[in-house]
Design a protein around this motif. Sequence first.
Motif, mmCIF file in Angstrom:
data_model
loop_
_atom_site.group_PDB
_atom_site.id
_atom_site.type_symbol
_atom_site.label_atom_id
_atom_site.label_comp_id
_atom_site.label_asym_id
_atom_site.label_seq_id
_atom_site.Cartn_x
_atom_site.Cartn_y
_atom_site.Cartn_z
ATOM 1 N N LEU A 149 -28.305 -40.690 -25.844
ATOM 2 C CA LEU A 149 -28.725 -41.820 -26.667
ATOM 3 C C LEU A 149 -28.485 -41.626 -28.162
ATOM 4 O O LEU A 149 -28.721 -40.555 -28.707
ATOM 5 N N ALA A 150 -28.060 -42.710 -28.781
ATOM 6 C CA ALA A 150 -27.926 -42.779 -30.238
ATOM 7 C C ALA A 150 -29.242 -43.249 -30.851
ATOM 8 O O ALA A 150 -29.599 -42.860 -31.967
ATOM 9 N N SER A 151 -29.978 -44.099 -30.101
ATOM 10 C CA SER A 151 -31.274 -44.578 -30.563
ATOM 11 C C SER A 151 -32.062 -45.121 -29.381
ATOM 12 O O SER A 151 -31.500 -45.424 -28.330
ATOM 13 N N CYS A 152 -33.364 -45.210 -29.567
ATOM 14 C CA CYS A 152 -34.246 -45.781 -28.546
ATOM 15 C C CYS A 152 -35.645 -45.907 -29.134
ATOM 16 O O CYS A 152 -35.921 -45.412 -30.224
ATOM 17 N N ASP A 153 -36.512 -46.549 -28.379
ATOM 18 C CA ASP A 153 -37.932 -46.536 -28.674
ATOM 19 C C ASP A 153 -38.514 -45.452 -27.772
ATOM 20 O O ASP A 153 -38.243 -45.438 -26.561
ATOM 21 N N ILE A 154 -39.305 -44.544 -28.344
ATOM 22 C CA ILE A 154 -39.831 -43.418 -27.573
ATOM 23 C C ILE A 154 -41.159 -42.965 -28.162
ATOM 24 O O ILE A 154 -41.380 -43.045 -29.376
ATOM 25 N N ASP A 155 -42.019 -42.475 -27.297
ATOM 26 C CA ASP A 155 -43.296 -41.890 -27.703
ATOM 27 C C ASP A 155 -43.101 -40.381 -27.792
ATOM 28 O O ASP A 155 -43.032 -39.703 -26.762
ATOM 29 N N GLY A 156 -42.952 -39.850 -28.995
ATOM 30 C CA GLY A 156 -42.747 -38.416 -29.214
ATOM 31 C C GLY A 156 -41.483 -37.930 -28.543
ATOM 32 O O GLY A 156 -40.391 -38.376 -28.856
ATOM 33 N N ALA A 157 -41.641 -37.020 -27.571
ATOM 34 C CA ALA A 157 -40.501 -36.491 -26.825
ATOM 35 C C ALA A 157 -40.603 -36.865 -25.345
ATOM 36 O O ALA A 157 -39.928 -36.279 -24.506
ATOM 37 N N ASN A 158 -41.402 -37.868 -25.036
ATOM 38 C CA ASN A 158 -41.673 -38.260 -23.657
ATOM 39 C C ASN A 158 -40.555 -39.150 -23.114
ATOM 40 O O ASN A 158 -40.532 -40.353 -23.363
ATOM 41 N N ASP A 159 -39.651 -38.560 -22.336
ATOM 42 C CA ASP A 159 -38.514 -39.302 -21.787
ATOM 43 C C ASP A 159 -38.942 -40.510 -20.958
ATOM 44 O O ASP A 159 -38.244 -41.521 -20.933
ATOM 45 N N SER A 160 -40.078 -40.418 -20.282
ATOM 46 C CA SER A 160 -40.502 -41.541 -19.441
ATOM 47 C C SER A 160 -40.903 -42.760 -20.269
ATOM 48 O O SER A 160 -41.004 -43.860 -19.728
ATOM 49 N N SER A 161 -41.103 -42.575 -21.564
ATOM 50 C CA SER A 161 -41.486 -43.696 -22.424
ATOM 51 C C SER A 161 -40.274 -44.394 -23.065
ATOM 52 O O SER A 161 -40.451 -45.382 -23.770
ATOM 53 N N ILE A 162 -39.068 -43.919 -22.805
ATOM 54 C CA ILE A 162 -37.871 -44.484 -23.451
ATOM 55 C C ILE A 162 -37.696 -45.954 -23.084
ATOM 56 O O ILE A 162 -37.698 -46.328 -21.924
ATOM 57 N N ARG A 163 -37.525 -46.770 -24.113
ATOM 58 C CA ARG A 163 -37.239 -48.197 -23.970
ATOM 59 C C ARG A 163 -36.124 -48.540 -24.961
ATOM 60 O O ARG A 163 -35.929 -47.844 -25.944
ATOM 61 N N ASN A 164 -35.433 -49.622 -24.704
ATOM 62 C CA ASN A 164 -34.368 -50.115 -25.587
ATOM 63 C C ASN A 164 -33.350 -49.029 -25.930
ATOM 64 O O ASN A 164 -33.031 -48.807 -27.107
ATOM 65 N N PRO A 165 -32.813 -48.345 -24.909
ATOM 66 C CA PRO A 165 -31.863 -47.261 -25.179
ATOM 67 C C PRO A 165 -30.483 -47.782 -25.595
ATOM 68 O O PRO A 165 -29.997 -48.764 -25.041
ATOM 69 N N HIS A 166 -29.898 -47.121 -26.572
ATOM 70 C CA HIS A 166 -28.532 -47.422 -27.022
ATOM 71 C C HIS A 166 -27.738 -46.121 -26.946
ATOM 72 O O HIS A 166 -28.114 -45.130 -27.583
ATOM 73 N N PRO A 167 -26.625 -46.113 -26.179
ATOM 74 C CA PRO A 167 -25.904 -44.858 -25.927
ATOM 75 C C PRO A 167 -24.998 -44.423 -27.061
ATOM 76 O O PRO A 167 -24.534 -45.235 -27.870
ATOM 77 N N ASN A 168 -24.741 -43.120 -27.084
ATOM 78 C CA ASN A 168 -23.677 -42.568 -27.932
ATOM 79 C C ASN A 168 -22.335 -42.840 -27.266
ATOM 80 O O ASN A 168 -22.269 -43.070 -26.057
ATOM 81 N N ASP A 169 -21.258 -42.769 -28.034
ATOM 82 C CA ASP A 169 -19.909 -42.949 -27.494
ATOM 83 C C ASP A 169 -19.391 -41.599 -27.020
ATOM 84 O O ASP A 169 -18.621 -40.937 -27.709
ATOM 85 N N ILE A 170 -19.821 -41.204 -25.834
ATOM 86 C CA ILE A 170 -19.460 -39.905 -25.261
ATOM 87 C C ILE A 170 -17.952 -39.806 -25.041
ATOM 88 O O ILE A 170 -17.378 -38.722 -25.069
ATOM 89 N N GLY A 171 -17.295 -40.945 -24.832
ATOM 90 C CA GLY A 171 -15.848 -40.964 -24.613
ATOM 91 C C GLY A 171 -15.052 -40.301 -25.724
ATOM 92 O O GLY A 171 -13.973 -39.772 -25.485
ATOM 93 N N VAL A 172 -15.581 -40.311 -26.932
ATOM 94 C CA VAL A 172 -14.917 -39.654 -28.066
ATOM 95 C C VAL A 172 -14.615 -38.195 -27.722
ATOM 96 O O VAL A 172 -13.504 -37.709 -27.960
ATOM 97 N N ILE A 173 -15.588 -37.500 -27.169
ATOM 98 C CA ILE A 173 -15.403 -36.097 -26.812
ATOM 99 C C ILE A 173 -14.536 -35.974 -25.559
ATOM 100 O O ILE A 173 -13.623 -35.149 -25.497
ATOM 101 N N LEU A 174 -14.807 -36.806 -24.566
ATOM 102 C CA LEU A 174 -14.085 -36.694 -23.300
ATOM 103 C C LEU A 174 -12.590 -37.001 -23.447
ATOM 104 O O LEU A 174 -11.778 -36.490 -22.680
#
Length: 173
Positions: A78-103
């Motif tokens: 993720l490039a950004s998201c709504d999250i409570d601290g470091a709690n992955d289960s709370s992630i909402r509104n996720p926006h991905p990184n462009d992983i293809g750049v590396i691949l």
Amino acid sequence: MVQHVIHGFGPVWDSSSTVLVLGSMPSPVSRKQGFYYMHPRNRFWPVMAAVFSDDPGASVREREAFALRHHMALWDVLASCDIDGANDSSIRNPHPNDIGVILRSAPIRVVVTTGTKAGQLYRSLIEPGLRRQGIATPMMTLASTSPANASKSLEDLIAIYHDAFTQAGVLTE
């Protein structure tokens, strides 16, 4: 408290990176220090030390050099998201990184996600776009090294990561 969080720092990789290790989103401690897996109780660096029989050091510079020396690329799904601290289960509104750049630019043999949520986010947000681009790099979801994953001991994690890196051909016996 749920907050909108922006990743805050870029990937670590070079033209010899053969494994891409992806978390979901850096913890508040990692974001503050500007590097991956920097919470003192996260077991990622002790696991990597054992897997590669090498000391990653403690500083950002040492750990970056360690990753590159062992042909690892590091980033997060993720490039950004709504999250409570470091709690992955709370992630909402996720926006991905462009992983293809590396691949597209490095000879990545396998993508490894550090935890179930990172794997789910990768499969839903990133993999479809990669397929459309004709990129079909294998992906493995491994156990999280987070201190929240108390079901796996340090020894369990070392065995899991060692086996996965060996199977993927990025670690030779």
